[in-house]
Design a protein around this motif. Structure first.
Motif, PDB file in Angstrom:
ATOM      1  N   SER A   1      10.368  42.909 -43.527  1.00 54.27           N
ATOM      2  CA  SER A   1      10.269  42.590 -42.110  1.00 54.27           C
ATOM      3  C   SER A   1      11.631  42.766 -41.450  1.00 54.27           C
ATOM      4  CB  SER A   1       9.808  41.153 -41.903  1.00 54.27           C
ATOM      5  OG  SER A   1       8.531  40.933 -42.476  1.00 54.27           O
ATOM      6  N   CYS A   2      11.612  43.271 -40.236  1.00 59.47           N
ATOM      7  CA  CYS A   2      12.810  43.400 -39.409  1.00 59.47           C
ATOM      8  C   CYS A   2      12.501  42.687 -38.101  1.00 59.47           C
ATOM      9  CB  CYS A   2      13.117  44.874 -39.176  1.00 59.47           C
ATOM     10  SG  CYS A   2      14.482  45.196 -38.023  1.00 59.47           S
ATOM     11  N   ALA A   3      13.004  41.469 -37.988  1.00 57.73           N
ATOM     12  CA  ALA A   3      12.712  40.641 -36.818  1.00 57.73           C
ATOM     13  C   ALA A   3      13.816  40.791 -35.784  1.00 57.73           C
ATOM     14  CB  ALA A   3      12.573  39.184 -37.237  1.00 57.73           C
ATOM     15  N   GLY A   4      13.421  40.999 -34.551  1.00 57.48           N
ATOM     16  CA  GLY A   4      14.380  41.184 -33.482  1.00 57.48           C
ATOM     17  C   GLY A   4      14.520  39.953 -32.610  1.00 57.48           C
ATOM     18  N   SER A   5      15.726  39.760 -32.065  1.00 51.47           N
ATOM     19  CA  SER A   5      15.970  38.722 -31.071  1.00 51.47           C
ATOM     20  C   SER A   5      16.959  39.272 -30.058  1.00 51.47           C
ATOM     21  CB  SER A   5      16.502  37.444 -31.714  1.00 51.47           C
ATOM     22  OG  SER A   5      17.744  37.696 -32.342  1.00 51.47           O
ATOM     23  N   GLY A   6      16.907  38.717 -28.858  1.00 53.36           N
ATOM     24  CA  GLY A   6      17.826  39.150 -27.820  1.00 53.36           C
ATOM     25  C   GLY A   6      17.363  40.360 -27.046  1.00 53.36           C
ATOM     26  N   ALA A   7      16.331  41.042 -27.517  1.00 54.70           N
ATOM     27  CA  ALA A   7      15.790  42.212 -26.832  1.00 54.70           C
ATOM     28  C   ALA A   7      14.421  42.524 -27.422  1.00 54.70           C
ATOM     29  CB  ALA A   7      16.715  43.415 -26.978  1.00 54.70           C
ATOM     30  N   THR A   8      13.676  43.359 -26.716  1.00 54.76           N
ATOM     31  CA  THR A   8      12.332  43.710 -27.153  1.00 54.76           C
ATOM     32  C   THR A   8      12.378  44.971 -27.994  1.00 54.76           C
ATOM     33  OG1 THR A   8      11.453  42.720 -25.137  1.00 54.76           O
ATOM     34  CG2 THR A   8      10.014  44.211 -26.347  1.00 54.76           C
ATOM     35  N   LEU A   9      11.906  44.876 -29.229  1.00 56.60           N
ATOM     36  CA  LEU A   9      12.025  45.997 -30.150  1.00 56.60           C
ATOM     37  C   LEU A   9      11.192  47.206 -29.737  1.00 56.60           C
ATOM     38  CD1 LEU A   9      12.165  44.461 -33.732  1.00 56.60           C
ATOM     39  CD2 LEU A   9      13.996  44.977 -32.121  1.00 56.60           C
ATOM     40  N   ARG A  10      10.147  47.008 -28.974  1.00 56.77           N
ATOM     41  CA  ARG A  10       9.285  48.152 -28.661  1.00 56.77           C
ATOM     42  C   ARG A  10       9.999  49.188 -27.805  1.00 56.77           C
ATOM     43  NH1 ARG A  10       4.855  45.270 -24.713  1.00 56.77           N
ATOM     44  NH2 ARG A  10       6.188  44.918 -22.913  1.00 56.77           N
ATOM     45  N   TYR A  11      11.137  48.820 -27.214  1.00 58.85           N
ATOM     46  CA  TYR A  11      11.909  49.763 -26.412  1.00 58.85           C
ATOM     47  C   TYR A  11      12.937  50.533 -27.220  1.00 58.85           C
ATOM     48  CZ  TYR A  11       9.780  47.144 -22.602  1.00 58.85           C
ATOM     49  OH  TYR A  11       8.890  46.537 -21.755  1.00 58.85           O
ATOM     50  N   TYR A  12      13.004  50.246 -28.525  1.00 63.25           N
ATOM     51  CA  TYR A  12      13.974  50.890 -29.398  1.00 63.25           C
ATOM     52  C   TYR A  12      13.271  51.646 -30.514  1.00 63.25           C
ATOM     53  CZ  TYR A  12      17.437  47.741 -27.315  1.00 63.25           C
ATOM     54  OH  TYR A  12      18.252  47.070 -26.449  1.00 63.25           O
ATOM     55  N   ALA A  13      13.901  52.731 -30.948  1.00 61.62           N
ATOM     56  CA  ALA A  13      13.524  53.302 -32.224  1.00 61.62           C
ATOM     57  C   ALA A  13      14.156  52.447 -33.309  1.00 61.62           C
ATOM     58  CB  ALA A  13      14.008  54.741 -32.333  1.00 61.62           C
ATOM     59  N   ILE A  14      13.350  52.054 -34.290  1.00 59.75           N
ATOM     60  CA  ILE A  14      13.831  51.194 -35.375  1.00 59.75           C
ATOM     61  C   ILE A  14      13.770  51.971 -36.680  1.00 59.75           C
ATOM     62  CG2 ILE A  14      13.478  49.061 -36.652  1.00 59.75           C
ATOM     63  CD1 ILE A  14      14.394  48.629 -33.770  1.00 59.75           C
ATOM     64  N   GLY A  15      14.888  52.016 -37.349  1.00 62.65           N
ATOM     65  CA  GLY A  15      14.967  52.710 -38.620  1.00 62.65           C
ATOM     66  C   GLY A  15      15.147  51.751 -39.774  1.00 62.65           C
ATOM     67  N   TRP A  16      14.591  52.132 -40.914  1.00 66.40           N
ATOM     68  CA  TRP A  16      14.835  51.436 -42.176  1.00 66.40           C
ATOM     69  C   TRP A  16      15.721  52.340 -43.034  1.00 66.40           C
ATOM     70  CZ3 TRP A  16      14.047  46.570 -43.586  1.00 66.40           C
ATOM     71  CH2 TRP A  16      13.109  45.803 -42.898  1.00 66.40           C
ATOM     72  N   PHE A  17      16.735  51.734 -43.621  1.00 61.22           N
ATOM     73  CA  PHE A  17      17.706  52.441 -44.439  1.00 61.22           C
ATOM     74  C   PHE A  17      17.845  51.720 -45.774  1.00 61.22           C
ATOM     75  CE2 PHE A  17      19.479  55.041 -40.991  1.00 61.22           C
ATOM     76  CZ  PHE A  17      18.990  54.355 -39.893  1.00 61.22           C
TER      77      PHE A  17
END
Length: 123
Positions: free
Chosen positions: A21-37
């Motif tokens: 899981s990659c949980a976001g705070s401080g901003a909405t993740l749907r507006y970002y491309a999220i990568g797993w490394f």
């Protein structure tokens, strides 16, 4: 300011599954491309999967294609990485990070790195 926190790593036998899981705070993740490394000892950090925000596209490295699935839960502001059929060579610290709109191929284009979660695949 966007902050990301990874969780879900652990020790699993070859052939097993984990969901990161990659949980976001401080901003909405749907507006970002999220990568797993991932980064194994002595190796460079490599991108294994990414979910674009601009076109809902997804990317998988050849080494994980067909075994893993990236997905978003916008209500939870979280991006998941479902890892099936795990192999010993998948052992690494896994990180998530964000970039704008599209999945870049450059690790250096990503920011807001989490602290990482250890995945160990061993019998």
């Amino acid at each position: 300011q966007l902050q990301l926190v990874e969780s879900g790593g652990g020790l699993v036998q070859p052939g097993g599954s984990l969901r990161l899981s990659c949980a976001g705070s401080g901003a909405t993740l749907r507006y970002y491309a999220i990568g797993w490394f991932r980064q194994a000892p002595g190796k460079e950090r490599e991108r294994v999967s990414c979910a674009s925000s601009a076109d809902s596209g997804t990317y998988y490295a050849d080494s994980v294609k067909g075994r893993w699935t990236i997905s978003r839960d916008n209500a939870e502001n979280t991006v998941y990485l479902q890892m099936n059929s795990l192999k010993p060579e998948d052992t690494a610290v896994y990180y998530c990070a964000a970039t704008d709109y599209y999945c870049s191929s450059l690790v250096t284009d990503f920011r807001s790195w989490g602290q990482g979660t250890q995945v160990t695949v061993s019998s």
